[in-house]
Write a protein that holds these residues in place. Structure first.
Motif, PDB file in Angstrom:
ATOM      1  N   VAL A 210       3.094   7.233   3.246  1.00 24.71           N
ATOM      2  CA  VAL A 210       1.862   7.235   2.455  1.00 24.71           C
ATOM      3  C   VAL A 210       1.336   5.805   2.311  1.00 24.71           C
ATOM      4  O   VAL A 210       2.094   4.853   2.415  1.00 24.71           O
ATOM      5  CB  VAL A 210       2.070   7.852   1.045  1.00 24.71           C
ATOM      6  CG1 VAL A 210       2.438   9.310   1.147  1.00 24.71           C
ATOM      7  CG2 VAL A 210       3.107   7.075   0.267  1.00 24.71           C
TER       8      VAL A 210
ATOM      9  N   ALA B 129      10.705   2.228  -0.031  1.00 28.98           N
ATOM     10  CA  ALA B 129      10.266   3.569  -0.426  1.00 28.98           C
ATOM     11  C   ALA B 129      11.322   4.214  -1.326  1.00 28.98           C
ATOM     12  O   ALA B 129      10.998   4.832  -2.349  1.00 28.98           O
ATOM     13  CB  ALA B 129      10.014   4.430   0.810  1.00 28.98           C
TER      14      ALA B 129
ATOM     15  N   VAL C  70      -5.233   9.121  -2.813  1.00 30.32           N
ATOM     16  CA  VAL C  70      -3.960   8.734  -2.229  1.00 30.32           C
ATOM     17  C   VAL C  70      -3.979   9.197  -0.781  1.00 30.32           C
ATOM     18  O   VAL C  70      -3.829  10.372  -0.487  1.00 30.32           O
ATOM     19  CB  VAL C  70      -2.762   9.356  -2.985  1.00 30.32           C
ATOM     20  CG1 VAL C  70      -1.474   9.074  -2.245  1.00 30.32           C
ATOM     21  CG2 VAL C  70      -2.690   8.785  -4.379  1.00 30.32           C
TER      22      VAL C  70
ATOM     23  N   TYR D 175       2.631   1.451  -3.573  1.00 29.41           N
ATOM     24  CA  TYR D 175       1.627   1.822  -4.579  1.00 29.41           C
ATOM     25  C   TYR D 175       1.261   3.304  -4.458  1.00 29.41           C
ATOM     26  O   TYR D 175       1.216   4.044  -5.450  1.00 29.41           O
ATOM     27  CB  TYR D 175       0.404   0.930  -4.387  1.00 29.41           C
ATOM     28  CG  TYR D 175      -0.729   1.166  -5.344  1.00 29.41           C
ATOM     29  CD1 TYR D 175      -0.605   0.815  -6.689  1.00 29.41           C
ATOM     30  CD2 TYR D 175      -1.924   1.711  -4.900  1.00 29.41           C
ATOM     31  CE1 TYR D 175      -1.662   1.005  -7.567  1.00 29.41           C
ATOM     32  CE2 TYR D 175      -2.984   1.904  -5.775  1.00 29.41           C
ATOM     33  CZ  TYR D 175      -2.844   1.559  -7.104  1.00 29.41           C
ATOM     34  OH  TYR D 175      -3.890   1.747  -7.967  1.00 29.41           O
ATOM     35  N   ALA D 176       1.034   3.765  -3.221  1.00 32.66           N
ATOM     36  CA  ALA D 176       0.639   5.162  -2.995  1.00 32.66           C
ATOM     37  C   ALA D 176       1.757   6.120  -3.399  1.00 32.66           C
ATOM     38  O   ALA D 176       1.514   7.146  -4.045  1.00 32.66           O
ATOM     39  CB  ALA D 176       0.279   5.369  -1.527  1.00 32.66           C
ATOM     40  N   LEU D 177       2.984   5.755  -3.018  1.00 34.35           N
ATOM     41  CA  LEU D 177       4.110   6.650  -3.317  1.00 34.35           C
ATOM     42  C   LEU D 177       4.304   6.791  -4.826  1.00 34.35           C
ATOM     43  O   LEU D 177       4.474   7.893  -5.351  1.00 34.35           O
ATOM     44  CB  LEU D 177       5.386   6.106  -2.645  1.00 34.35           C
ATOM     45  CG  LEU D 177       6.658   6.920  -2.863  1.00 34.35           C
ATOM     46  CD1 LEU D 177       6.481   8.354  -2.378  1.00 34.35           C
ATOM     47  CD2 LEU D 177       7.832   6.261  -2.137  1.00 34.35           C
TER      48      LEU D 177
ATOM     49  N   PHE E 270       7.541  14.651  -3.682  1.00 33.79           N
ATOM     50  CA  PHE E 270       6.201  14.136  -4.007  1.00 33.79           C
ATOM     51  C   PHE E 270       5.737  14.487  -5.420  1.00 33.79           C
ATOM     52  O   PHE E 270       4.893  13.813  -5.980  1.00 33.79           O
ATOM     53  CB  PHE E 270       5.188  14.583  -2.961  1.00 33.79           C
ATOM     54  CG  PHE E 270       5.367  13.880  -1.656  1.00 33.79           C
ATOM     55  CD1 PHE E 270       5.200  12.507  -1.559  1.00 33.79           C
ATOM     56  CD2 PHE E 270       5.741  14.578  -0.515  1.00 33.79           C
ATOM     57  CE1 PHE E 270       5.393  11.841  -0.356  1.00 33.79           C
ATOM     58  CE2 PHE E 270       5.933  13.918   0.689  1.00 33.79           C
ATOM     59  CZ  PHE E 270       5.761  12.549   0.767  1.00 33.79           C
TER      60      PHE E 270
ATOM     61  N   THR F  75       4.994  -0.833  -8.921  1.00 33.04           N
ATOM     62  CA  THR F  75       4.869  -1.650  -7.700  1.00 33.04           C
ATOM     63  C   THR F  75       5.345  -3.075  -8.004  1.00 33.04           C
ATOM     64  O   THR F  75       6.102  -3.671  -7.239  1.00 33.04           O
ATOM     65  CB  THR F  75       3.399  -1.672  -7.212  1.00 33.04           C
ATOM     66  OG1 THR F  75       3.019  -0.335  -6.898  1.00 33.04           O
ATOM     67  CG2 THR F  75       3.252  -2.536  -5.975  1.00 33.04           C
TER      68      THR F  75
ATOM     69  N   PRO G 131      -3.545  -1.142  -2.977  1.00 32.76           N
ATOM     70  CA  PRO G 131      -3.544  -1.388  -4.423  1.00 32.76           C
ATOM     71  C   PRO G 131      -4.764  -2.224  -4.817  1.00 32.76           C
ATOM     72  O   PRO G 131      -5.381  -2.830  -3.949  1.00 32.76           O
ATOM     73  CB  PRO G 131      -2.250  -2.152  -4.665  1.00 32.76           C
ATOM     74  CG  PRO G 131      -1.777  -2.620  -3.352  1.00 32.76           C
ATOM     75  CD  PRO G 131      -2.497  -1.873  -2.273  1.00 32.76           C
TER      76      PRO G 131
ATOM     77  N   THR H 106      -2.023   3.625   0.112  1.00 37.51           N
ATOM     78  CA  THR H 106      -3.302   3.446  -0.576  1.00 37.51           C
ATOM     79  C   THR H 106      -3.367   1.977  -0.958  1.00 37.51           C
ATOM     80  O   THR H 106      -2.436   1.481  -1.580  1.00 37.51           O
ATOM     81  CB  THR H 106      -3.356   4.267  -1.885  1.00 37.51           C
ATOM     82  OG1 THR H 106      -3.101   5.617  -1.594  1.00 37.51           O
ATOM     83  CG2 THR H 106      -4.707   4.133  -2.555  1.00 37.51           C
TER      84      THR H 106
ATOM     85  N   ALA I  74       0.838  -1.206   0.000  1.00 40.04           N
ATOM     86  CA  ALA I  74       0.000   0.000   0.000  1.00 40.04           C
ATOM     87  C   ALA I  74       0.874   1.258   0.000  1.00 40.04           C
ATOM     88  O   ALA I  74       0.533   2.266  -0.628  1.00 40.04           O
ATOM     89  CB  ALA I  74      -0.938  -0.004   1.199  1.00 40.04           C
ATOM     90  N   MET I  75       1.995   1.198   0.696  1.00 32.44           N
ATOM     91  CA  MET I  75       2.920   2.331   0.722  1.00 32.44           C
ATOM     92  C   MET I  75       3.569   2.521  -0.651  1.00 32.44           C
ATOM     93  O   MET I  75       3.589   3.631  -1.201  1.00 32.44           O
ATOM     94  CB  MET I  75       3.972   2.091   1.807  1.00 32.44           C
ATOM     95  CG  MET I  75       5.048   3.146   1.906  1.00 32.44           C
ATOM     96  SD  MET I  75       6.447   2.868   0.776  1.00 32.44           S
ATOM     97  CE  MET I  75       7.227   1.432   1.537  1.00 32.44           C
TER      98      MET I  75
ATOM     99  N   HIS J  16      10.584   5.133  -5.118  1.00 32.06           N
ATOM    100  CA  HIS J  16      10.660   6.541  -5.527  1.00 32.06           C
ATOM    101  C   HIS J  16      11.561   6.693  -6.747  1.00 32.06           C
ATOM    102  O   HIS J  16      11.219   7.368  -7.713  1.00 32.06           O
ATOM    103  CB  HIS J  16      11.153   7.403  -4.369  1.00 32.06           C
ATOM    104  CG  HIS J  16      10.996   8.868  -4.621  1.00 32.06           C
ATOM    105  ND1 HIS J  16      11.999   9.636  -5.189  1.00 32.06           N
ATOM    106  CD2 HIS J  16       9.933   9.696  -4.439  1.00 32.06           C
ATOM    107  CE1 HIS J  16      11.548  10.881  -5.312  1.00 32.06           C
ATOM    108  NE2 HIS J  16      10.312  10.941  -4.866  1.00 32.06           N
TER     109      HIS J  16
END
Lengths: 188, 342
Positions: free
Chosen positions: B57, A80, A117, A37-39, A147, A54, B61, B59, A34-35, A84
């Protein structure tokens, strides 16, 4: 900061990934996808890219589990960092492609909607508070770079400041953030 | 390295840690870090802070991404868990993916097993896995009656009663999370711990055989669900089939004895053909010296043999070639069919 850490759950997970234990990868995915994917979604502003990157990140971890050094930070931070970089690489490729397409078609791609997000609670609140506590100029510089995935040159242009100033604001902002997070007890 | 390079890199490090340099500058910084311990230390410090920005962060998936990512990873590098738990872990993963793809209505379809629905069948698997989970001291999905010979049926009945009150997704999640805990525990303990004896449903077997038994049942019931869902059967991969067959061979003498079909001093050669097949000499009773020539050779397909053990073939009808004493062969096949206890 940067000191060697005692072996923890992350180093046990690393050993299992190296041994080829498939449950170690599923566990890592369940904890951190989840981290990641969100980043990636935040940096690329593209949900499809978020899925692709991802996948790239977790496949890379599975193929190179030894690349993660449990003594230098947490697996989450490492993922991360990797996510990134891959997201920024995607943006660079996409920009190059768009410039090419724009020369041909003279039209801008619509910006995909990335509302949704969310930010993970508690830990994120403290990170967000630490970012919010930065002087406004440093905060804006770091937000745009990290970001929004902008380079320091693009940040300088966007904020109307010299490139050297953008770079020094990143240095000062990150150093202050490190102190603040360490004081809050977020050591990993 | 030159002093001016060092200076330039020092200035770039923070931007580099935010991935905010050009590709050329990245290359310059990364080459410099290899030879400059001071910069490498500072770079890692910046990286840790930058990474923490990102790690805050989250979200969820899309649900389908998990299976896609795992499949892509395992295609690049096949997993190699401890041998004892590998077949179980693989069958759990396959059943999990099968259940994810199942239409909501299919969960209430009736299977060939005791007229149970798919959801009740998954609860049955979770109930029996739960007896093993309790032995391994990991949390049980459907806590209920204690272990013992009669525990199999009462554990199943209790889990199914709970499952009928919950959504299919909840039953699936409870089964899967418990299976992951079992695999995790065995992975942590390693192969050496898998030789210790564990009692499950009144049978005291080494843990590795209990795990292979769970793998076997997970596969057979996954195929029962595939049949309802109109999906082709998906047997374990050859090396796992070979492990399963080997486990059955180890347990056969006990099954012969228990069902009164033993033949002291005699042995049989079992030849299983197909991918993952092999040849085993099975003692048919006490004092069956392996030096004596086997009294009978039984040749059949490995998958047919497994389906026989899983109660999906009739021992009197399964296609096989017998040379030697036909009664011994019939007893061995009949004993192999006694493992199915649904």
């Amino acid at each position: 900061l940067g000191e060697r850490q005692r072996p923890g759950p992350d180093s046990a997970l690393r050993e299992r990934l190296i041994a080829g234990d498939e449950t170690a990868l599923t566990r890592t995915y369940d904890l951190h996808a989840a981290m990641v994917y969100a980043l990636v979604a935040r940096v690329t502003r593209d949900w499809a890219a978020a899925e692709d990157v991802t996948q790239e990140v977790f496949v890379y971890l599975w193929e190179h589990p030894a690349a993660f050094d449990a003594g230098r930070g947490s697996l989450r931070t490492w993922l991360a960092t990797l996510a990134h970089r891959r997201a920024v690489d995607w943006v660079r490729r996409e920009m190059a492609r768009r410039e090419r397409d724009e020369r041909q078609a003279e039209c801008l791609l619509p910006e995909p909607d990335i509302a949704g997000v969310a930010i993970a609670a508690t830990f994120a609140d403290r990170v967000r508070a630490a970012v919010a506590a930065l002087p406004a100029a440093q905060q804006a510089t770091i937000r745009l770079a990290y970001f929004e995935g902008l380079s320091y040159r693009e940040v300088a242009t966007k904020l109307g400041i010299p490139e050297g100033t953008a770079k020094s604001r990143m240095r000062l902002g990150l150093a202050r953030l490190a102190d603040r997070l360490a004081a809050e007890g977020i050591s990993r | 390295m030159s002093a001016s390079e060092h200076e330039r890199v020092t200035e770039l490090l923070a931007a580099w840690s935010l991935d905010a340099c050009t590709v050329d500058e990245e290359a310059l910084v990364e080459a410099h870090l290899l030879g400059c311990a001071g910069c490498a230390k500072a770079a890692n410090a910046y990286r840790q802070v930058a990474g923490r920005l990102g790690s805050a962060v989250a979200t969820p998936p899309p649900p389908g991404l998990r299976a896609k990512v795992l499949a892509a990873a395992f295609a690049q590098r096949p997993p190699v868990p401890p041998a004892a738990v590998a077949p179980y872990a693989a069958e759990v993963r396959k059943l999990g993916m099968l259940l994810d793809a199942l239409a909501p209505a299919a969960w209430q379809a009736t299977t060939a097993v005791n007229g149970w629905t798919v959801q009740e069948l998954v609860a049955h698997l979770a109930a029996l896995d739960g007896l093993l989970a309790a032995q391994l001291r990991v949390p049980v999905a459907f806590p209920g009656p204690s272990n013992g010979a009669s525990g199999l049926h009462s554990a199943t009945a209790a889990a199914q009663a709970t499952a009928r009150e919950q959504s299919p997704a909840a039953t699936r999640a409870a089964w899967h999370a418990q299976a992951d805990r079992i695999v995790d525990r065995v992975c942590q303990d390693g192969d050496r711990a898998a030789t210790r004896t564990v009692e499950l449903g009144g049978l005291a077997w080494p843990l590795e055989l209990q795990l292979l038994g769970r793998a076997f049942e997970t596969w057979i019931h996954a195929d029962d669900i595939r049949q309802v869902a109109g999906v082709t059967p998906d047997p374990p991969r050859p090396e796992h089939l070979n492990q399963l067959a080997g486990a059955v061979v180890r347990l056969l003498p006990g099954a012969l004895l228990e069902s009164g079909r033993d033949h002291p001093g005699r042995s049989a050669r079992l030849v299983l053909s197909g991918d993952g097949g092999g040849e085993w000499v099975v003692p048919l009773g006490r004092d069956s010296g392996r030096a004596d020539p086997p009294a009978v050779t039984i040749a059949l397909d490995l998958l047919d043999f497994c389906y026989l053990v899983g109660g999906r073939r009739d021992p009197a009808q399964v296609p096989c070639e017998v040379s030697g004493d036909r009664m011994f062969a019939a007893d061995l096949l009949a004993a192999a069919a006694t493992f199915d206890r649904d």
